[in-house]
Design a protein around this motif. Structure first.
Motif, PDB file in Angstrom:
ATOM      1  N   ASN A  57      18.506  30.676  62.083  1.00 41.66           N
ATOM      2  CA  ASN A  57      17.184  30.048  62.067  1.00 41.66           C
ATOM      3  C   ASN A  57      16.552  29.978  60.685  1.00 41.66           C
ATOM      4  O   ASN A  57      15.412  29.567  60.542  1.00 41.66           O
ATOM      5  CB  ASN A  57      16.239  30.792  63.003  1.00 41.66           C
ATOM      6  N   LEU A  58      17.301  30.432  59.688  1.00 41.53           N
ATOM      7  CA  LEU A  58      16.732  30.432  58.343  1.00 41.53           C
ATOM      8  C   LEU A  58      16.891  29.068  57.703  1.00 41.53           C
ATOM      9  O   LEU A  58      17.994  28.627  57.446  1.00 41.53           O
ATOM     10  CB  LEU A  58      17.457  31.466  57.478  1.00 41.53           C
ATOM     11  N   THR A  59      15.798  28.418  57.466  1.00 41.34           N
ATOM     12  CA  THR A  59      15.894  27.160  56.742  1.00 41.34           C
ATOM     13  C   THR A  59      15.883  27.504  55.256  1.00 41.34           C
ATOM     14  O   THR A  59      15.653  28.645  54.877  1.00 41.34           O
ATOM     15  CB  THR A  59      14.680  26.280  57.047  1.00 41.34           C
ATOM     16  N   GLU A  60      16.106  26.486  54.462  1.00 40.18           N
ATOM     17  CA  GLU A  60      16.146  26.710  53.029  1.00 40.18           C
ATOM     18  C   GLU A  60      14.849  27.371  52.544  1.00 40.18           C
ATOM     19  O   GLU A  60      14.853  28.291  51.741  1.00 40.18           O
ATOM     20  CB  GLU A  60      16.333  25.357  52.363  1.00 40.18           C
ATOM     21  N   ALA A  61      13.739  26.890  53.123  1.00 39.20           N
ATOM     22  CA  ALA A  61      12.443  27.383  52.677  1.00 39.20           C
ATOM     23  C   ALA A  61      12.277  28.874  52.962  1.00 39.20           C
ATOM     24  O   ALA A  61      11.474  29.557  52.337  1.00 39.20           O
ATOM     25  CB  ALA A  61      11.337  26.596  53.343  1.00 39.20           C
ATOM     26  N   LEU A  62      13.043  29.374  53.931  1.00 40.03           N
ATOM     27  CA  LEU A  62      12.878  30.781  54.306  1.00 40.03           C
ATOM     28  C   LEU A  62      13.997  31.658  53.758  1.00 40.03           C
ATOM     29  O   LEU A  62      14.067  32.851  54.062  1.00 40.03           O
ATOM     30  CB  LEU A  62      12.840  30.908  55.826  1.00 40.03           C
ATOM     31  N   ASP A  63      14.872  31.061  52.973  1.00 39.55           N
ATOM     32  CA  ASP A  63      16.035  31.805  52.516  1.00 39.55           C
ATOM     33  C   ASP A  63      15.647  33.102  51.800  1.00 39.55           C
ATOM     34  O   ASP A  63      16.290  34.125  51.946  1.00 39.55           O
ATOM     35  CB  ASP A  63      16.876  30.904  51.608  1.00 39.55           C
ATOM     36  N   ASN A  64      14.545  33.056  51.067  1.00 38.33           N
ATOM     37  CA  ASN A  64      14.146  34.253  50.321  1.00 38.33           C
ATOM     38  C   ASN A  64      13.588  35.351  51.226  1.00 38.33           C
ATOM     39  O   ASN A  64      13.238  36.422  50.762  1.00 38.33           O
ATOM     40  CB  ASN A  64      13.129  33.879  49.231  1.00 38.33           C
ATOM     41  N   ARG A  65      13.491  35.083  52.533  1.00 37.91           N
ATOM     42  CA  ARG A  65      12.977  36.120  53.447  1.00 37.91           C
ATOM     43  C   ARG A  65      14.106  36.795  54.226  1.00 37.91           C
ATOM     44  O   ARG A  65      13.861  37.596  55.110  1.00 37.91           O
ATOM     45  CB  ARG A  65      11.993  35.516  54.454  1.00 37.91           C
ATOM     46  N   ARG A  66      15.319  36.400  53.899  1.00 39.66           N
ATOM     47  CA  ARG A  66      16.469  36.907  54.646  1.00 39.66           C
ATOM     48  C   ARG A  66      16.509  38.449  54.635  1.00 39.66           C
ATOM     49  O   ARG A  66      16.659  39.088  55.677  1.00 39.66           O
ATOM     50  CB  ARG A  66      17.742  36.333  54.032  1.00 39.66           C
ATOM     51  N   ALA A  67      16.321  39.008  53.444  1.00 40.99           N
ATOM     52  CA  ALA A  67      16.448  40.461  53.318  1.00 40.99           C
ATOM     53  C   ALA A  67      15.366  41.165  54.136  1.00 40.99           C
ATOM     54  O   ALA A  67      15.631  42.144  54.840  1.00 40.99           O
ATOM     55  CB  ALA A  67      16.346  40.853  51.857  1.00 40.99           C
ATOM     56  N   LEU A  68      14.167  40.618  54.053  1.00 39.84           N
ATOM     57  CA  LEU A  68      13.047  41.220  54.772  1.00 39.84           C
ATOM     58  C   LEU A  68      13.345  41.253  56.282  1.00 39.84           C
ATOM     59  O   LEU A  68      13.224  42.295  56.937  1.00 39.84           O
ATOM     60  CB  LEU A  68      11.779  40.398  54.499  1.00 39.84           C
ATOM     61  N   LEU A  69      13.762  40.106  56.793  1.00 41.63           N
ATOM     62  CA  LEU A  69      14.019  40.022  58.227  1.00 41.63           C
ATOM     63  C   LEU A  69      15.168  40.943  58.633  1.00 41.63           C
ATOM     64  O   LEU A  69      15.095  41.657  59.641  1.00 41.63           O
ATOM     65  CB  LEU A  69      14.346  38.573  58.609  1.00 41.63           C
ATOM     66  N   ALA A  70      16.221  40.910  57.830  1.00 40.79           N
ATOM     67  CA  ALA A  70      17.382  41.734  58.159  1.00 40.79           C
ATOM     68  C   ALA A  70      16.988  43.206  58.200  1.00 40.79           C
ATOM     69  O   ALA A  70      17.406  43.962  59.078  1.00 40.79           O
ATOM     70  CB  ALA A  70      18.485  41.501  57.140  1.00 40.79           C
ATOM     71  N   LYS A  71      16.153  43.593  57.255  1.00 37.73           N
ATOM     72  CA  LYS A  71      15.724  44.986  57.187  1.00 37.73           C
ATOM     73  C   LYS A  71      14.950  45.359  58.479  1.00 37.73           C
ATOM     74  O   LYS A  71      15.186  46.398  59.081  1.00 37.73           O
ATOM     75  CB  LYS A  71      14.822  45.137  55.956  1.00 37.73           C
ATOM     76  N   TYR A  72      14.060  44.474  58.877  1.00 38.03           N
ATOM     77  CA  TYR A  72      13.283  44.739  60.092  1.00 38.03           C
ATOM     78  C   TYR A  72      14.190  44.887  61.311  1.00 38.03           C
ATOM     79  O   TYR A  72      13.931  45.682  62.203  1.00 38.03           O
ATOM     80  CB  TYR A  72      12.259  43.619  60.325  1.00 38.03           C
ATOM     81  N   ILE A  73      15.238  44.078  61.327  1.00 43.55           N
ATOM     82  CA  ILE A  73      16.138  44.141  62.486  1.00 43.55           C
ATOM     83  C   ILE A  73      16.938  45.434  62.462  1.00 43.55           C
ATOM     84  O   ILE A  73      17.000  46.176  63.450  1.00 43.55           O
ATOM     85  CB  ILE A  73      17.086  42.921  62.491  1.00 43.55           C
ATOM     86  N   VAL A  74      17.514  45.724  61.285  1.00 48.23           N
ATOM     87  CA  VAL A  74      18.361  46.908  61.196  1.00 48.23           C
ATOM     88  C   VAL A  74      17.543  48.183  61.421  1.00 48.23           C
ATOM     89  O   VAL A  74      18.010  49.145  62.032  1.00 48.23           O
ATOM     90  CB  VAL A  74      19.076  46.940  59.826  1.00 48.23           C
TER      91      VAL A  74
END
Ligand SMILES: NC(=O)CC[C@H](N)C(=O)O
Length: 782
Positions: A57-74
């Motif tokens: 669900n990560l669009t290009e505009a949200l690519d820089n939030r990948r780490a944040l989201l992954a951290k929340y999930i893990v």
């Protein structure tokens, strides 16, 4: 690839997901990137699935939030898809923030909201108290409806726990299933297998609710929660528009509408209707070079066909004057400037994240240039007006986009009034706002443009509608992109925009699709934000029309390739009138009469000069049935004549064939259509044209139909027994009848697997070998 597969297995994805991910290159890249980023090798299935969902669900505009989201999930802060959707939604609407404020973000993602088993228990108990008829209807209650309702009470609870609790409490109230209950369940659904399948579907559906399928009420609730307009703007809207929900369908009149537009039309109209609001049809007509009256008329006609009446029809171009004034306001505020760079120069600067040298021109000078642009003082492309936003912004749509450009082309709706035209992004949000639209819904490709949409309205202090994107519709074995459809039409690969093999609304209509069937399809597929890659099988669309025509289309008979058959044991002038139901399921429609005479026509496809054990049609020595009139023995067969002997009714033939009396047969043409593309997803091929099915259209020019059909008018629909549903083509005139096959009576795959002869299932070996697109054996007993 093997390595990728192992990695995906280690995070607990199921085999189908793994297979599909590896096929879709971007999908794979994204999930691997996430795993690399956080250094995860192996994890719990639940976490793995969330990481996967997030990555998709990560669009290009949200690519820089990948780490944040992954951290929340893990870290277990985001534990289900609903939370994930909340988090994504927050990030999408806050791409301008460098630092995400933890408190707001946590709230949006429902972090810390732990729904305890206790809470689930209590909520379910409260819910069941409201179901007073449960004790009467017992186990015939609607499981999926119940699940949905409790779910809406506890949106952040885990789906499985909720259904488990629901089942347990219901059993506690009703006690175990009695024999009566089992009987009731049986009469509800006849076949146990079907019942099981249905239950599975419901179960799956309930689980999928975890995927945050937005229903309309959630959408509106979210709107209210995130509303950003000042009181003043809200009042302005309230005073000017008496509808709490106002939606629009905003096509650009530069092509024909297709089934994807039907999805959007259906959604926009139903969303408004649900809240007693209204919907506008707005022509998004900002590009006079590509737009024309033909498309405008056609869009209106298509809406009428689908059964929707817009509350108003508007044109973006009617607002050109206002848009000009708003552009002036931006210039005055120092938020827009005139830029003399060529297209190449400016795209180079934009990709290098460098500002235009015209960026700092003073407002007074910009105003003067802009005025001269409007007066026709400059050439096309010599200068354009740009919004002054941020040339270095990670989202390219925010890098000083052009908002007005020069075109000396007359406009289909405005004539020669203008030589400067506003661009889509600037126009769309302002028109939505001026029209008081509450929900501006569009497909996911527009997601990156949302920040720009909001930026203009903020700078101009205009009322801001709520923007919501949904996934684009993809259907198997076809293409829907405007560019590809254009290619097919202009290279004569299909016969125009209304070719029955393409899914333009005109094509579908010509094929014989009814408005009801198309709307039903739209309801069925529903509208979600799930990835744009989902493909709906063509059979889903086909089953919608089949169901609809089953109750609407009169039955009759036709012969695609005639061969004469003579009944030897009746007199020369023999004739027998047979009375049969027009629509067996609907006796109110009455009966029709057909004549059996000594000479009749059969279909060559059903006839062989030599018999074969796998064949049940006409061959020397066989016993066959003729629809509506019983058994016959085949005495002899030559290339152009069959001789039959009528038998007594007590003989039971294996199958029944369609036929026509030579006295009642009259010429017609039948066009048989198949999928335009053999490839399930032609878009995946290097060259989608390679996926074309060479046999997608077969014309039977010497067909025959029953003479009762001589009064038919274009768009009349019938079922030719055993052959399928047919629609009378618009080209039928001057005594010429052309029938387009809408759909066969049975799904393609099923035709191959089993056939039913007058209600009885026969083994595969009893099914005659069928040529591609040859008339198929009939499925249902009439
Ligand atoms: N925002 C939108 O829905 C986009 C509409 C645009 N005119 C289109 O036809 O694609």
């Amino acid at each position: 690839m093997e390595e990728a597969q192992t990695r995906l297995q280690k995070i607990g994805l199921d085999e189908t997901t793994i297979k599909n991910t590896i096929k879709g290159k971007n999908a794979l890249k994204s999930i691997l990137q996430t795993l690399d980023l956080i250094g995860v090798q192996e994890c719990d299935k639940k976490i793995g699935n969330l990481l996967y969902e997030m990555s998709q669900n990560l669009t290009e505009a949200l690519d820089n939030r990948r780490a944040l989201l992954a951290k929340y999930i893990v870290e277990g802060k985001i534990t289900n898809k609903l939370q994930l959707e909340g988090a994504l939604e927050y990030l999408r609407t806050h791409t301008h923030l460098e630092q995400i404020p933890a408190e707001d973000f946590d709230k949006a993602a429902g972090v810390g909201i732990v729904v305890t088993p206790e809470q689930i228990k209590n909520t379910v108990a409260e819910f069941l108290k409201t179901k007073q008829d449960l004790k009467t209807i017992r186990y015939t209650y609607n499981f999926s409806e119940y699940t949905k309702q409790v779910r809406s009470l506890l949106p952040f609870a885990e789906g499985k726990l909720l259904t488990q609790e629901l089942n347990q409490q219901i059993e506690a109230i009703l006690g175990p299933k009695t024999e009566e209950d089992l009987k009731a369940a049986k009469t509800q659904v006849k076949k146990p297998q079907q019942q099981q399948q249905q239950q599975q579907q419901v179960q799956q559906q309930a689980e999928e609710e975890d995927d945050c399928k937005f229903d309309i009420s959630k959408l509106v609730a979210r709107d209210l929660a995130t509303t950003v307009n000042s009181e003043q703007l809200l009042n302005w809207r309230k005073q000017n528009f008496p509808y709490e929900v106002l939606t629009r369908f905003p096509p650009e009149p530069n092509g024909y509408l297709h089934i994807g537009h039907a999805k959007s039309i259906n959604f926009n109209f139903r969303l408004a209707q649900h809240y007693k609001g209204v919907t506008y049809l707005r022509f998004d007509d900002t590009n006079p070079e590509k737009e024309c009256q033909e498309f405008i008329d056609n869009i209106k006609e298509n809406l009428r066909f689908l059964g929707y009446t817009p509350f108003k029809t508007t044109h973006a171009s009617d607002n050109f004057g206002k848009l000009y004034d708003y552009a002036v306001q931006l210039i005055q505020k120092g938020k827009a400037y005139c830029c003399f760079l060529t297209k190449e120069e400016s795209s180079k600067l934009r990709s290098d994240l460098k500002p235009s040298p015209y960026r700092d021109t003073q407002p007074a000078e910009n105003l003067e240039i802009f005025r001269k642009m409007k007066m026709g003082y400059y050439k096309e492309n010599e200068v354009c007006l740009r919004a002054k936003i941020d040339p270095t912004h990670p989202n390219p749509t925010l890098r000083d986009p052009a908002i007005f450009r020069i075109r000396f082309t007359p406009h289909p709706h405005q004539g020669e009034k203008w030589c400067i035209y506003p661009l889509y992004d600037f126009t769309h949000c302002i028109c939505d706002s001026i029209e008081g639209i509450t929900h501006s819904c569009c497909t996911l490709e527009f997601e990156v443009r949302r920040d720009l949409y909001y930026w203009f309205l903020k700078e101009l202090d205009l009322y801001r509608p709520f923007v919501w994107e949904f996934s684009r519709l993809n259907v198997s074995n076809t293409v829907l992109s405007k560019r590809k459809l254009h290619h097919l039409v202009f290279n004569n690969i299909v016969d125009g925009w209304d070719d029955p093999r393409i899914l333009t609304l005109n094509g579908l209509r010509r094929r014989g699709y009814t408005a009801d069937s198309i709307n039903k399809f739209c309801d069925l597929i529903s509208v979600t934000r799930k990835g744009n890659e989902n493909i709906i099988g063509m059979h889903v669309l086909e089953s919608c029309i089949r169901k609809d025509l089953d109750i609407k289309a009169p039955r009759t008979m036709a012969i695609l390739e005639p061969i004469v058959a003579i009944i030897d044991n009746v007199a020369e002038d023999f004739s027998e009138e047979l009375e049969v139901a027009i629509i067996p399921r609907n006796p109110q429609k009455g009966n029709r009469k057909i004549l059996l005479t000594k000479q009749i026509y059969l279909d060559k496809n059903d006839v062989r000069t030599e018999d074969h054990p796998d064949f049940w049609g006409v061959a020397p020595g066989k016993i066959i049935g003729l629809k509506q009139c019983g058994p016959f023995k085949v005495l002899s067969v030559t290339a152009n004549e069959v001789h039959l002997e009528r038998l007594g009714k007590d003989v039971k033939p294996k199958g029944f064939l369609h036929w026509l009396s030579v006295k009642e047969a009259t010429p017609c043409v039948a066009r048989l259509y198949d999928y335009l593309f053999e490839a399930y997803d032609p878009n995946e091929l290097d060259d989608y044209i390679k996926g074309i099915n060479p046999n997608s259209k077969i014309v039977c020019s010497n067909a025959l139909m029953h003479k009762d059909l001589l009064n038919s008018k274009p768009e009349d629909k019938v079922q030719f027994e055993r052959l399928g549903y047919f629609n009378l083509d618009f080209d039928s005139k001057d005594g010429k009848f052309i029938w387009n096959r809408t759909v066969t009576l049975q799904e393609k795959d099923k035709i191959k697997a089993i056939a039913q002869v007058d209600g009885k299932q026969v083994q595969k070996k009893d099914v005659p070998q069928q040529k591609k697109d040859a008339p198929k054996k009939e499925a249902k007993k009439e």
